[in-house]
Design a protein around this motif. Structure first.
Motif, short mmCIF file in Angstrom:
data_model
loop_
_atom_site.label_atom_id
_atom_site.label_comp_id
_atom_site.label_asym_id
_atom_site.label_seq_id
_atom_site.Cartn_x
_atom_site.Cartn_y
_atom_site.Cartn_z
N GLY A 99 0.70 -1.26 0.05
CA GLY A 99 -0.85 -0.11 0.42
C GLY A 99 1.17 0.91 -0.07
N LEU A 100 1.66 1.45 0.26
CA LEU A 100 2.81 2.11 0.65
C LEU A 100 3.51 2.62 -0.59
CD1 LEU A 100 4.63 1.55 3.58
CD2 LEU A 100 2.70 3.26 3.33
N CYS A 101 3.43 1.81 -1.69
CA CYS A 101 4.10 1.78 -3.22
C CYS A 101 3.56 2.58 -3.91
CB CYS A 101 4.59 0.36 -3.43
SG CYS A 101 5.80 -0.27 -2.43
N ILE A 102 1.48 2.14 -3.56
CA ILE A 102 1.07 2.64 -4.54
C ILE A 102 1.06 3.74 -5.48
CG2 ILE A 102 -1.67 3.44 -4.73
CD1 ILE A 102 -1.06 0.20 -4.39
N ALA A 103 1.28 4.91 -4.53
CA ALA A 103 1.63 6.51 -5.73
C ALA A 103 2.67 6.29 -5.88
CB ALA A 103 1.86 7.30 -3.50
N GLY A 104 3.51 5.41 -5.77
CA GLY A 104 3.86 5.88 -6.66
C GLY A 104 5.85 5.09 -6.85
N PRO A 105 6.96 5.35 -7.07
CA PRO A 105 8.48 4.37 -6.32
C PRO A 105 9.01 4.74 -5.07
CG PRO A 105 8.34 5.84 -8.79
CD PRO A 105 7.22 5.70 -8.45
N THR A 106 8.70 4.06 -4.77
CA THR A 106 9.31 4.00 -3.22
C THR A 106 10.65 3.27 -2.35
OG1 THR A 106 6.92 4.29 -2.57
CG2 THR A 106 8.11 4.25 -0.18
N SER A 107 11.84 4.12 -1.91
CA SER A 107 12.73 3.87 -1.20
C SER A 107 12.45 2.66 -0.34
CB SER A 107 13.69 4.93 -1.23
OG SER A 107 13.54 5.29 0.36
N VAL A 108 13.14 1.58 -0.04
CA VAL A 108 13.34 0.37 0.89
C VAL A 108 13.38 1.82 2.40
CG1 VAL A 108 14.05 -1.38 1.87
CG2 VAL A 108 14.39 -0.92 -0.58
N ALA A 109 14.46 2.48 2.43
CA ALA A 109 14.24 3.00 3.68
C ALA A 109 12.59 3.79 4.19
CB ALA A 109 15.73 4.37 3.58
#
Length: 124
Positions: free
Chosen positions: A60-70
């Motif tokens: 769910g945190l990735c839905i907005a777009g590319p997201t870093s592992v950190a």
């Protein structure tokens, strides 16, 4: 981005009720090559099999777009290695793709590292 909701997995007095390595079934090594700067992007494919609530939150945190592992680790309030295991599960089942960070210059350039160190010393 809103922090994860308090619920049955958190207790204000005791903290996390489920220990971090329980979330990853005791695994400490991700199967996908991820580092803290890797960017993960959802593929739109639903995960195959049962995933835990942390997998669902990470996706769910990735839905907005590319997201870093950190960033995902910080939002989930989990150690980076546990987050890498969760994300590698999602990469393995095809729900996420991961891209290694790209650097235009040498990321270990000594002059760059010294400049960062000098800036940190000035702030302290």
């Amino acid at each position: 981005m809103a922090p994860p909701q308090d619920g049955p997995w958190l207790d204000a007095a005791a903290g996390r009720l489920v220990r971090p390595y329980t979330v990853s079934n005791g695994r400490t090594r991700p199967t996908a090559p991820l580092d803290l700067l890797s960017m993960v992007v959802p593929t739109g494919t639903a995960p195959i099999g049962h995933m835990g609530p942390e997998h669902t939150q990470a996706l769910g945190l990735c839905i907005a777009g590319p997201t870093s592992v950190a960033e995902i680790a910080a939002q989930l309030r989990l150690p980076a290695v546990v987050t890498k295991v969760l994300l590698s599960d999602l990469v393995d089942c095809g729900a996420l793709t991961a891209k290694a960070p790209t650097f235009r210059d040498n990321p270990t350039d000594q002059s760059l590292l010294e400049a960062v160190l000098d800036g940190l010393r000035r702030r302290l």
